[in-house]
Design an enzyme around this catalytic site. Structure first.
Site, short mmCIF file in Angstrom:
data_model
loop_
_atom_site.label_atom_id
_atom_site.label_comp_id
_atom_site.label_asym_id
_atom_site.label_seq_id
_atom_site.Cartn_x
_atom_site.Cartn_y
_atom_site.Cartn_z
N SER A 142 36.08 36.31 57.53
CA SER A 142 37.41 35.80 57.79
C SER A 142 37.49 35.24 59.21
CB SER A 142 38.44 36.90 57.54
OG SER A 142 39.74 36.37 57.43
N GLU A 237 39.91 33.37 46.07
CA GLU A 237 40.45 33.36 47.43
C GLU A 237 41.26 32.12 47.73
OE1 GLU A 237 38.22 34.54 50.82
OE2 GLU A 237 36.46 35.05 49.62
N HIS A 267 38.99 38.17 48.79
CA HIS A 267 38.68 37.99 50.20
C HIS A 267 37.84 39.15 50.75
CE1 HIS A 267 39.34 36.13 54.09
NE2 HIS A 267 39.72 37.28 54.61
#
Length: 295
Positions: A142, A237, A267
């Site tokens: 991320s 996602e 995710h």
């Protein structure tokens, strides 16, 4: 079987609403991220990286002269060494090397470029210890994937040696939020939605900042000369397009890039590898990628 496992993870993640305050959000991510503890054969050791919190990990048989430098996710506003300890330690096992996880400073208390400064400090520590750049892999999920690209961009701009490779897991690469899957995957992503990302981006890079700056949004970087990159992303996602567009940009720039889109995955799914077979498989694949590019 895989879908039943991922559904159990979805249930865990949606069992409580996302807290409002930053400290409460950080506590919640630490809670869900550390639901399953590290394996008993993992050795962890806290370390000070020039004022930045770090943690070494290693398992028996791993090569100590090779290092995976890892930056956790959490939108630059949450996440920690604790929340990602199981992920990082098992990634090190898969890659057969030591890991150094970094607890960089978080926004909004420490907005851009504080995290970049901490990432560079961690890199400098490794190099001063005599570890060759070609023996270091850099990775993150991320926002940590974003930070990975930012570190490499800074090193390239300074004319310094680059790491052997980069591993990006569910990377957040575009803080302008222009990816089409923010809309098309909104109904299936249990974690990441555009309004939430807007809030994180405002805390990390206030509206006065240029969010097309390649150090803030690597989607807009010139990637020429970057080391080999592995991008792993789940098909469920909202950030899917952040990964696929980055892979295209890397390919156009003649970077050795590998894109893996994992069906049904959410995710940063390898965080829950202890009870998710596809999480373990993704880490095994990343480990093979990293090992093959070490010198």
């Amino acid at each position: 079987m895989t879908e039943r496992e991922i559904d159990a993870i979805r249930k865990l993640l949606t069992s409580k609403p996302r807290p409002v305050g930053w400290s409460e959000r950080r506590e919640r991510l630490d809670e869900v991220g550390s639901t399953w503890t590290v394996a008993p054969d993992v050795q962890c050791e806290a370390v000070d990286c020039d004022g930045v919190a770090g943690e070494w990990s290693i398992v028996a048989g791993s090569e100590p002269s090779r290092v995976l430098l890892y930056f956790h996710g959490g939108g630059y506003c949450s996440g920690s060494i604790v929340s990602h300890r199981r992920l990082v330690t098992e990634a090190g096992r898969a890659a057969g090397m030591r890991t150094l996880a970094i607890g960089y400073r978080l926004a909004p208390e420490h907005p851009y470029p504080a995290a970049h400064e901490d990432a560079l400090a961690a890199w400098r520590i490794l190099r001063r210890q005599g570890i060759a750049a070609s023996s270091i892999a850099v990775g993150g999920d991320s926002a940590g994937g974003n930070l990975t690209l930012g570190l490499i961009n800074r090193l390239r701009a300074a004319g310094e040696e680059l790491p052997a490779c980069a591993w990006l897991l569910s990377p957040w690469t575009d803080l302008t939020m222009s990816g089409e899957t923010l809309a098309t995957r909104d109904a299936v992503d249990p974690l990441i939605h555009e309004a939430y990302l807007d809030e994180l981006a405002d805390a990390y890079a206030p509206p006065s900042a240029d969010r097309r700056d390649p150090l803030i949004s690597p989607m807009f970087a010139d990637l020429a000369g970057f080391p080999p990159i592995l991008i792993q992303v789940g098909s469920a996602e909202t950030l899917l397009a952040d990964a696929t567009r980055l892979a295209l940009a890397a390919g156009v720039a003649d970077v050795d890039v590998t894109l893996q889109v994992w069906p049904h995955m959410i995710h940063a799914w390898p965080v829950w590898n202890a009870h998710l077979e596809d999480g373990r498989r993704a880490l095994a694949s990343a480990g093979q990628f990293i090992q093959a590019r070490m010198r």
